[in-house]
Scaffold this motif. Sequence first.
Motif, PDB file in Angstrom:
ATOM      1  N   ASP A  77      12.941  99.492  53.358  1.00 48.39           N
ATOM      2  CA  ASP A  77      12.891  98.310  54.306  1.00 48.39           C
ATOM      3  C   ASP A  77      13.070  97.310  53.432  1.00 48.39           C
ATOM      4  N   GLY A  78      13.235  96.790  52.294  1.00 51.44           N
ATOM      5  CA  GLY A  78      13.979  96.350  51.832  1.00 51.44           C
ATOM      6  C   GLY A  78      15.476  96.043  51.797  1.00 51.44           C
ATOM      7  N   ARG A  79      15.873  97.153  52.253  1.00 49.07           N
ATOM      8  CA  ARG A  79      17.635  97.420  51.621  1.00 49.07           C
ATOM      9  C   ARG A  79      18.042  97.642  53.665  1.00 49.07           C
ATOM     10  N   LEU A  80      17.249  98.100  54.148  1.00 49.48           N
ATOM     11  CA  LEU A  80      17.160  97.839  55.966  1.00 49.48           C
ATOM     12  C   LEU A  80      17.513  96.312  56.110  1.00 49.48           C
ATOM     13  N   ALA A  81      16.428  95.403  55.789  1.00 49.12           N
ATOM     14  CA  ALA A  81      16.661  94.183  55.628  1.00 49.12           C
ATOM     15  C   ALA A  81      18.198  93.315  54.809  1.00 49.12           C
ATOM     16  N   GLU A  82      18.489  93.764  53.971  1.00 48.96           N
ATOM     17  CA  GLU A  82      19.480  93.332  53.272  1.00 48.96           C
ATOM     18  C   GLU A  82      20.726  93.690  54.247  1.00 48.96           C
ATOM     19  N   LEU A  83      20.392  94.963  54.698  1.00 45.12           N
ATOM     20  CA  LEU A  83      22.213  95.477  55.208  1.00 45.12           C
ATOM     21  C   LEU A  83      21.995  94.694  56.604  1.00 45.12           C
ATOM     22  N   THR A  84      20.737  94.686  57.229  1.00 44.57           N
ATOM     23  CA  THR A  84      21.103  93.506  57.973  1.00 44.57           C
ATOM     24  C   THR A  84      21.242  92.251  58.616  1.00 44.57           C
ATOM     25  N   ALA A  85      20.869  91.424  56.869  1.00 45.34           N
ATOM     26  CA  ALA A  85      21.294  90.239  56.779  1.00 45.34           C
ATOM     27  C   ALA A  85      22.471  89.725  56.587  1.00 45.34           C
ATOM     28  N   ARG A  86      23.279  91.610  55.700  1.00 46.51           N
ATOM     29  CA  ARG A  86      24.890  91.128  55.508  1.00 46.51           C
ATOM     30  C   ARG A  86      25.801  91.528  56.539  1.00 46.51           C
ATOM     31  N   GLN A  87      25.504  92.303  58.104  1.00 49.63           N
ATOM     32  CA  GLN A  87      25.744  92.243  58.956  1.00 49.63           C
ATOM     33  C   GLN A  87      25.812  91.358  59.527  1.00 49.63           C
ATOM     34  N   ASP A  88      24.842  90.060  59.952  1.00 51.69           N
ATOM     35  CA  ASP A  88      24.454  89.081  60.593  1.00 51.69           C
ATOM     36  C   ASP A  88      25.862  88.447  59.603  1.00 51.69           C
ATOM     37  N   GLU A  89      26.060  88.095  58.532  1.00 50.76           N
ATOM     38  CA  GLU A  89      26.793  87.084  57.143  1.00 50.76           C
ATOM     39  C   GLU A  89      28.198  87.728  57.847  1.00 50.76           C
ATOM     40  N   LEU A  90      28.532  89.013  58.355  1.00 52.06           N
ATOM     41  CA  LEU A  90      29.759  89.537  58.719  1.00 52.06           C
ATOM     42  C   LEU A  90      30.265  88.817  59.560  1.00 52.06           C
ATOM     43  N   ALA A  91      29.209  88.916  60.830  1.00 54.45           N
ATOM     44  CA  ALA A  91      29.535  88.559  62.226  1.00 54.45           C
ATOM     45  C   ALA A  91      30.071  86.816  62.050  1.00 54.45           C
ATOM     46  N   ARG A  92      29.460  86.195  61.357  1.00 51.14           N
ATOM     47  CA  ARG A  92      29.508  84.944  60.952  1.00 51.14           C
ATOM     48  C   ARG A  92      31.119  84.640  60.486  1.00 51.14           C
ATOM     49  N   HIS A  93      31.128  85.791  59.291  1.00 55.80           N
ATOM     50  CA  HIS A  93      32.095  85.567  58.825  1.00 55.80           C
ATOM     51  C   HIS A  93      33.693  85.780  59.579  1.00 55.80           C
ATOM     52  N   ARG A  94      33.814  86.994  60.202  1.00 53.76           N
ATOM     53  CA  ARG A  94      34.130  87.062  60.802  1.00 53.76           C
ATOM     54  C   ARG A  94      35.133  85.856  62.382  1.00 53.76           C
ATOM     55  N   LYS A  95      33.487  85.462  62.303  1.00 53.35           N
ATOM     56  CA  LYS A  95      34.179  84.288  63.773  1.00 53.35           C
ATOM     57  C   LYS A  95      34.560  82.900  63.691  1.00 53.35           C
ATOM     58  N   ALA A  96      34.185  82.979  61.643  1.00 54.80           N
ATOM     59  CA  ALA A  96      35.134  81.767  61.032  1.00 54.80           C
ATOM     60  C   ALA A  96      36.508  82.056  60.854  1.00 54.80           C
ATOM     61  N   VAL A  97      37.212  83.629  60.587  1.00 49.53           N
ATOM     62  CA  VAL A  97      37.972  83.213  60.761  1.00 49.53           C
ATOM     63  C   VAL A  97      38.910  83.333  62.132  1.00 49.53           C
ATOM     64  N   ARG A  98      38.735  84.049  63.122  1.00 54.62           N
ATOM     65  CA  ARG A  98      39.222  84.223  64.199  1.00 54.62           C
ATOM     66  C   ARG A  98      39.250  83.019  65.159  1.00 54.62           C
ATOM     67  N   GLU A  99      38.236  81.548  64.440  1.00 55.77           N
ATOM     68  CA  GLU A  99      38.711  80.411  64.947  1.00 55.77           C
ATOM     69  C   GLU A  99      39.294  80.140  64.093  1.00 55.77           C
ATOM     70  N   LYS A 100      39.566  79.974  63.247  1.00 57.92           N
ATOM     71  CA  LYS A 100      40.684  79.027  61.975  1.00 57.92           C
ATOM     72  C   LYS A 100      41.715  79.613  62.428  1.00 57.92           C
ATOM     73  N   LEU A 101      42.219  81.227  63.091  1.00 55.64           N
ATOM     74  CA  LEU A 101      43.319  81.517  62.785  1.00 55.64           C
ATOM     75  C   LEU A 101      44.229  80.551  64.229  1.00 55.64           C
ATOM     76  N   ALA A 102      42.290  80.771  65.156  1.00 53.75           N
ATOM     77  CA  ALA A 102      42.958  80.579  66.615  1.00 53.75           C
ATOM     78  C   ALA A 102      43.553  78.913  66.358  1.00 53.75           C
ATOM     79  N   ALA A 103      42.772  78.022  65.623  1.00 50.56           N
ATOM     80  CA  ALA A 103      43.258  76.808  65.248  1.00 50.56           C
ATOM     81  C   ALA A 103      44.489  76.865  65.237  1.00 50.56           C
ATOM     82  N   ALA A 104      45.132  77.711  64.035  1.00 50.51           N
ATOM     83  CA  ALA A 104      46.089  78.151  62.932  1.00 50.51           C
ATOM     84  C   ALA A 104      47.363  77.380  64.177  1.00 50.51           C
ATOM     85  N   GLN A 105      47.210  79.156  64.867  1.00 50.63           N
ATOM     86  CA  GLN A 105      48.172  79.368  66.560  1.00 50.63           C
ATOM     87  C   GLN A 105      47.935  78.203  67.222  1.00 50.63           C
TER      88      GLN A 105
END
Length: 350
Positions: free
Chosen positions: A166-194
């Motif tokens: 259960d603890g690992r599942l909660a950690e995985l969920t948090a990591r996936q949320d973090e992954l989505a945030r960083h992916r969004k940040a990368v795409r936004e920065k790249l779009a701004a640079a373009q």
Amino acid sequence: MAAHRRPKQRNLGGTAARTALTVALAGAATGTLFEGAGHADPGSTPERLKAKADTLYREAEEATERYNGAKEAAAEARTALDGLRDEAARRTARLNAARDALGSIATAQYRAGGIDPAVQLALSSDPDAYLAGAEYAERAGSRQVATLAGIREENRELAQLRAEADGRLAELTARQDELARHRKAVREKLAAAQSVLARMAPAEQVAYASGDSTPPGRADRDDAPGGAVVADAPNPRAAQAIAYAYGALGKPYVWGATGPSAYDCSGLTQAAWRSAGVSLPRTTYTQIDSGHRVPRSQLAPGDLVFFYSGVSHVGLYIGNGQMIHAPRPGAPVRVAPIDEMPFAGATRVA
């Protein structure tokens, strides 16, 4: 041993150059480098636009390294969760087997004239209640006692495994949320640079894409960029890592990529040293701690060189103040001087 002869450079030209640039830009963000070409912003100088694009690409790379770290952590959490679930399934099977064994004992006792009260309690949902009562333990045979003790231990360990899962599942969920945030940040920065690049004149866009250092292109190991002789590698593994990096020259930067067709900065250094049998962690901020630190004055070919205060960029040192690195989207893997970025430190991994 000598790692390299004097590298010959083969510049990309004509159709090859256009193809390489197109591939590089495809990994950077949606759209192309020349979106909005011919509409240079009269209110901004080329120097200001270049500085703004540099800043955005650097911020995108910082977000990329955080994305890489979150992706690695999510993968580790997924592996751990799968392992815990597999172990829980094995223990459940053993628990069921032990309970089946008690059931066989109960059947035998019933046929012989009744079920022992101890076994009745053992087959209930709370076998601990049986073992807590000394009077029942005394009435049970040694086989029942051993079986019941095993059931109690399996129950305890199974509950612990499920809690860990259960603890690992909660950690995985948090990591996936973090992954989505960083992916969004990368795409936004790249779009701004373009968007910033689209405000440049076409010639300025081409100049920015080619960079101020050695033009992109695939070099062999006979001639170093600019005619400089690449220093000897200190050992065969460093020589192999450098050889791999030379083989990656001209390949596009794509954030999150680890080769063999594209790389980001830490993906290139990881792949280069992996080819030499050395396992490096995924991100710049973990690679810097993967060996022992060396001062800039003692750099040797094969060392990892890091840049910016947040340790957000890394290259592979090849000697004579030069490195091979994956610069940014739109700029393929190339040789560059280590002086072109703020130096943050260096690590020797072998």
